[in-house]
Write a protein that holds these residues in place. Structure first.
Motif, short mmCIF file in Angstrom:
data_model
loop_
_atom_site.label_atom_id
_atom_site.label_comp_id
_atom_site.label_asym_id
_atom_site.label_seq_id
_atom_site.Cartn_x
_atom_site.Cartn_y
_atom_site.Cartn_z
N LEU A 1 108.30 35.10 51.12
CA LEU A 1 107.70 36.22 51.84
C LEU A 1 108.00 36.13 53.33
CD1 LEU A 1 105.89 38.74 51.93
CD2 LEU A 1 103.93 37.18 52.12
N GLU A 2 107.85 34.95 53.90
CA GLU A 2 108.16 34.75 55.32
C GLU A 2 109.63 35.07 55.60
OE1 GLU A 2 107.02 30.70 55.99
OE2 GLU A 2 104.88 31.16 55.86
N ASN A 3 110.52 34.63 54.72
CA ASN A 3 111.95 34.91 54.90
C ASN A 3 112.25 36.40 54.80
OD1 ASN A 3 112.63 32.24 55.39
ND2 ASN A 3 113.03 31.81 53.22
N ALA A 4 111.58 37.09 53.89
CA ALA A 4 111.78 38.54 53.77
C ALA A 4 111.32 39.25 55.05
CB ALA A 4 111.01 39.07 52.56
N ILE A 5 110.21 38.81 55.61
CA ILE A 5 109.71 39.40 56.86
C ILE A 5 110.69 39.13 57.99
CG2 ILE A 5 107.90 39.23 58.61
CD1 ILE A 5 105.93 38.71 56.25
N ASP B 1 106.05 46.49 56.97
CA ASP B 1 107.02 47.07 56.05
C ASP B 1 107.10 46.26 54.76
OD1 ASP B 1 107.61 48.99 57.93
OD2 ASP B 1 109.60 48.19 58.44
N THR B 2 107.10 44.94 54.89
CA THR B 2 107.28 44.06 53.75
C THR B 2 106.08 44.09 52.80
OG1 THR B 2 108.68 42.63 55.09
CG2 THR B 2 107.83 41.69 53.05
N GLY C 1 107.56 31.77 63.92
CA GLY C 1 106.63 32.73 64.48
C GLY C 1 105.84 33.50 63.43
N ILE C 2 106.04 33.17 62.17
CA ILE C 2 105.35 33.88 61.09
C ILE C 2 104.83 32.87 60.07
CG2 ILE C 2 107.42 34.25 59.69
CD1 ILE C 2 105.11 37.07 60.11
N LYS C 3 103.63 33.12 59.57
CA LYS C 3 103.02 32.26 58.56
C LYS C 3 102.37 33.17 57.52
CE LYS C 3 100.92 28.51 56.89
NZ LYS C 3 101.51 28.08 55.66
N ALA C 4 102.69 32.95 56.26
CA ALA C 4 102.13 33.76 55.18
C ALA C 4 101.38 32.86 54.21
CB ALA C 4 103.23 34.51 54.44
N THR C 5 100.28 33.36 53.73
CA THR C 5 99.49 32.66 52.71
C THR C 5 99.33 33.62 51.54
OG1 THR C 5 98.27 31.56 54.49
CG2 THR C 5 97.36 31.40 52.27
N VAL C 6 99.62 33.12 50.35
CA VAL C 6 99.53 33.94 49.14
C VAL C 6 98.42 33.39 48.26
CG1 VAL C 6 100.78 34.78 47.11
CG2 VAL C 6 102.01 34.40 49.25
N PHE C 7 97.54 34.27 47.80
CA PHE C 7 96.47 33.90 46.89
C PHE C 7 96.72 34.61 45.56
CE2 PHE C 7 94.80 33.94 51.18
CZ PHE C 7 94.24 32.66 51.28
N THR D 1 106.82 42.63 68.33
CA THR D 1 106.81 43.92 67.67
C THR D 1 107.67 43.93 66.42
OG1 THR D 1 106.46 45.02 69.77
CG2 THR D 1 107.31 46.37 68.00
N TYR D 2 108.82 43.27 66.46
CA TYR D 2 109.69 43.26 65.29
C TYR D 2 109.04 42.53 64.13
CZ TYR D 2 113.10 44.65 68.79
OH TYR D 2 113.74 45.31 69.79
N LEU D 3 108.40 41.40 64.41
CA LEU D 3 107.70 40.67 63.35
C LEU D 3 106.53 41.49 62.82
CD1 LEU D 3 107.68 36.99 64.69
CD2 LEU D 3 108.94 37.90 62.72
#
Length: 182
Positions: free
Chosen positions: A162-166, A86-87, A133-139, A78-80
């Motif tokens: 972005l992952e670190n901000a989340i 939010d991010t 536990g988080i993976k971000a992809t930026v296009f 839930t926190y992630l």
């Protein structure tokens, strides 16, 4: 015969009006994420029963349980989940699946760089609040002189930032929840 026809017509009319009254107008804001919406807070622990650990009572809103993460019912941490929303809240969402842990944004053009636009895919991979536990992809796409949008390279550090901000936001949410419960 006429009375029977009128009664049938009246019954059909009432049924039609009742049916159509249930068909409301749905605006885009109705489906927007609301952080305090109880639909996003449910149990995260897997259950081996068809009806969950609470049986039929759980289906009708009774007897919920919280796990050690303070999360309930969605398929991911839930926190992630909330930190991810939010991010990326400044970008329009295309899809947000709290059970699969996938957030997909639409293209967003920052006011500072009108010739570039960005799109994000965020995947929550774990039920635990962990760095992996988080993976971000930026296009990224740039506006070509002929008016088309063409794919452009993105610095890999952007996705990591972005992952670190989340993760930072998720930790803040966890600390705030712990402080409120004590």
């Amino acid at each position: 015969m006429v009375n029977r026809f009128r009664a049938t017509t009246l019954a059909f009319g009432i049924a039609s009006v009742t049916f159509l009254a249930g068909c409301g107008d749905v605006s885009p804001s109705d489906s927007a994420y609301r952080p305090n919406d109880p639909r996003y807070v449910d149990e995260t622990q897997p259950d081996n029963s068809v009806f969950g650990s609470n049986g039929l009572i759980g289906l009708f809103g009774g007897g919920s349980k919280k796990d050690a993460q303070g999360a309930q019912g969605i398929g991911v941490n839930t926190y992630l989940w909330r930190a991810s929303l939010d991010t990326v809240s400044f970008m329009p969402l295309t899809s947000a699946d709290p059970f699969g842990g996938v957030i997909i944004t639409d293209w967003y053009t920052p006011p500072e760089t009108p010739n570039d636009r960005f799109k994000l895919n965020v995947y929550i991979l774990d039920r635990q609040l962990r760095a992996d536990g988080i993976k971000a992809t930026v296009f990224r796409q740039s506006h070509a002189p002929d008016g088309r949008w063409v794919d452009a390279t993105v610095d890999p550090k952007t996705a990591t930032d972005l992952e670190n901000a989340i993760l930072t936001r998720a930790r803040q949410l966890r600390v705030n929840t712990a402080q409120q419960s004590s």
